[in-house]
Design an enzyme around this catalytic site. Structure first.
Site, mmCIF file in Angstrom:
data_model
loop_
_atom_site.group_PDB
_atom_site.id
_atom_site.type_symbol
_atom_site.label_atom_id
_atom_site.label_comp_id
_atom_site.label_asym_id
_atom_site.label_seq_id
_atom_site.Cartn_x
_atom_site.Cartn_y
_atom_site.Cartn_z
ATOM 1 N N ASP A 62 -7.854 -12.902 -8.298
ATOM 2 C CA ASP A 62 -9.210 -12.430 -8.546
ATOM 3 C C ASP A 62 -9.226 -11.160 -9.391
ATOM 4 O O ASP A 62 -10.105 -10.968 -10.236
ATOM 5 C CB ASP A 62 -9.932 -12.173 -7.221
ATOM 6 N N GLY A 63 -8.240 -10.288 -9.174
ATOM 7 C CA GLY A 63 -8.183 -9.042 -9.940
ATOM 8 C C GLY A 63 -8.041 -9.283 -11.429
ATOM 9 O O GLY A 63 -8.621 -8.553 -12.248
ATOM 10 N N ASN A 136 -17.775 -7.526 -9.623
ATOM 11 C CA ASN A 136 -17.846 -7.476 -8.161
ATOM 12 C C ASN A 136 -18.794 -6.407 -7.640
ATOM 13 O O ASN A 136 -19.772 -6.692 -6.987
ATOM 14 C CB ASN A 136 -16.453 -7.248 -7.563
ATOM 15 N N THR A 177 -18.440 -11.330 -1.250
ATOM 16 C CA THR A 177 -17.348 -11.746 -0.363
ATOM 17 C C THR A 177 -16.192 -10.746 -0.370
ATOM 18 O O THR A 177 -15.126 -11.023 0.168
ATOM 19 C CB THR A 177 -16.819 -13.135 -0.780
ATOM 20 N N GLY A 178 -16.396 -9.587 -1.001
ATOM 21 C CA GLY A 178 -15.343 -8.575 -1.092
ATOM 22 C C GLY A 178 -15.584 -7.391 -0.176
ATOM 23 O O GLY A 178 -15.811 -7.542 1.034
ATOM 24 N N LEU A 181 -18.760 -7.382 2.040
ATOM 25 C CA LEU A 181 -18.659 -8.201 3.248
ATOM 26 C C LEU A 181 -17.913 -7.453 4.346
ATOM 27 O O LEU A 181 -18.327 -7.459 5.514
ATOM 28 C CB LEU A 181 -17.949 -9.520 2.923
ATOM 29 N N GLN A 236 -11.077 -1.074 -10.020
ATOM 30 C CA GLN A 236 -10.093 -0.950 -11.099
ATOM 31 C C GLN A 236 -10.375 0.211 -12.044
ATOM 32 O O GLN A 236 -9.454 0.732 -12.666
ATOM 33 C CB GLN A 236 -10.037 -2.265 -11.893
#
Length: 282
Positions: A62-63, A136, A177-178, A181, A236
């Site tokens: 995902d990153g 995100n 969802t990250g 959540l 990031q």
């Protein structure tokens, strides 16, 4: 789809990325499609995607997708995210499925998920001193040992209250969802167009997550902070904040275009990742 040029972004920390990037490149070149490969070591590596690129393929997790999405945010280039580990929330396509997803996209172009991205700006003394995009979330938190920070929140210039918390998360449906959540925020369908505001361990129990459809979110750093503050984008990019700074988060005009898996959808991914199975037991 008319695809003539593909740019592969391979996570150099993943052992299989080199082998798989060579495999995909040979496949594309045999089909008459040009291909360039960029192997990255960290998500801080300089990345410039040629404007002539028709498709980006990411090899990693995902990153790597977050990294690529920011690079092509204003170019409108679709991304095919291939996961080299366990299935991620964003990287639905497994390493043994890339050819299937790619061929379907080349023939039909319909397996695309249009994901909301955020535009983040920091103003200091009336001037913009930093800006970024994020797929995100944007997060404001203490830069050192966890301490409570104080922020004023406004929605479309209407004051929405003052918050004392460990931090504040402004997330997209993709980012729901990250970190959001984990902090108690709701899960939103990835194709929705909404923004989630989630306080992290708020000092006041009445402070709850909020979902807004299209408001411009403004967070003002209050005077008298007992810690240094840090703004992060997608975990990031980092920028140190000062008292009096204003952080504005709004919907980006462009979307992240992600090629979807043909074998699983968003519901199946979160069901499996969150272990939603069986019946409830007392």
């Amino acid at each position: 789809m008319s695809v003539h040029s593909v740019f592969i972004i391979a996570n150099g920390m993943k052992k299989e990325s080199l082998r798989l990037s060579d495999e995909i490149r040979h496949y594309l070149e045999s089909a008459g499609i040009s291909c360039d490969v960029k192997s990255t070591v960290t998500d801080e590596d300089e990345l410039s995607v040629p404007i002539s690129t028709d498709l980006v393929i990411t090899l990693g997790g995902d990153g790597t997708v977050l990294y690529a999405a920011r690079a092509v945010n204003e170019l409108g280039i679709p991304i095919l995210p291939v996961n080299l580990g366990t299935f991620g929330y964003i990287t639905e396509v497994g390493k043994d499925e890339w050819q299937e997803a790619l061929e379907y996209y080349l023939k039909n172009g319909s397996n695309i998920s249009r994901r909301l991205m955020l535009r983040i700006s920091v103003h200091r003394g009336g001037k913009r001193v930093w800006h970024a995009s994020a797929l995100n979330e944007a997060v404001i938190s203490s830069a050192g040992i966890a301490k409570v920070i104080s922020l004023d929140l406004s929605l479309d210039k209407t004051p929405a209250g003052s918050f004392r918390a460990d931090g504040m998360i402004i997330a997209t449906p993709t980012g729901s969802t990250g970190y959001s959540l984990a902090a108690g925020g709701p899960i939103l369908d990835a194709d929705m167009s909404a923004i989630i505001i989630t306080p992290v361990c708020p000092f006041t129990l009445s402070n709850r997550p909020l979902v807004t459809s299209g408001k411009v979110v403004t967070l003002s750093v209050k005077k008298g902070q007992r810690t240094e503050l840090l703004l992060t984008a997608d975990g990031q990019l980092f920028f140190p904040l000062e008292e009096g700074d204003t952080v504005t988060v709004e919907k980006s005009r462009s979307r992240a275009l992600l090629v979807k898996s043909l074998r699983r959808n968003f519901t199946e991914v979160i069901r499996d990742k969150l272990h939603w199975s069986g019946e409830m037991h007392a």
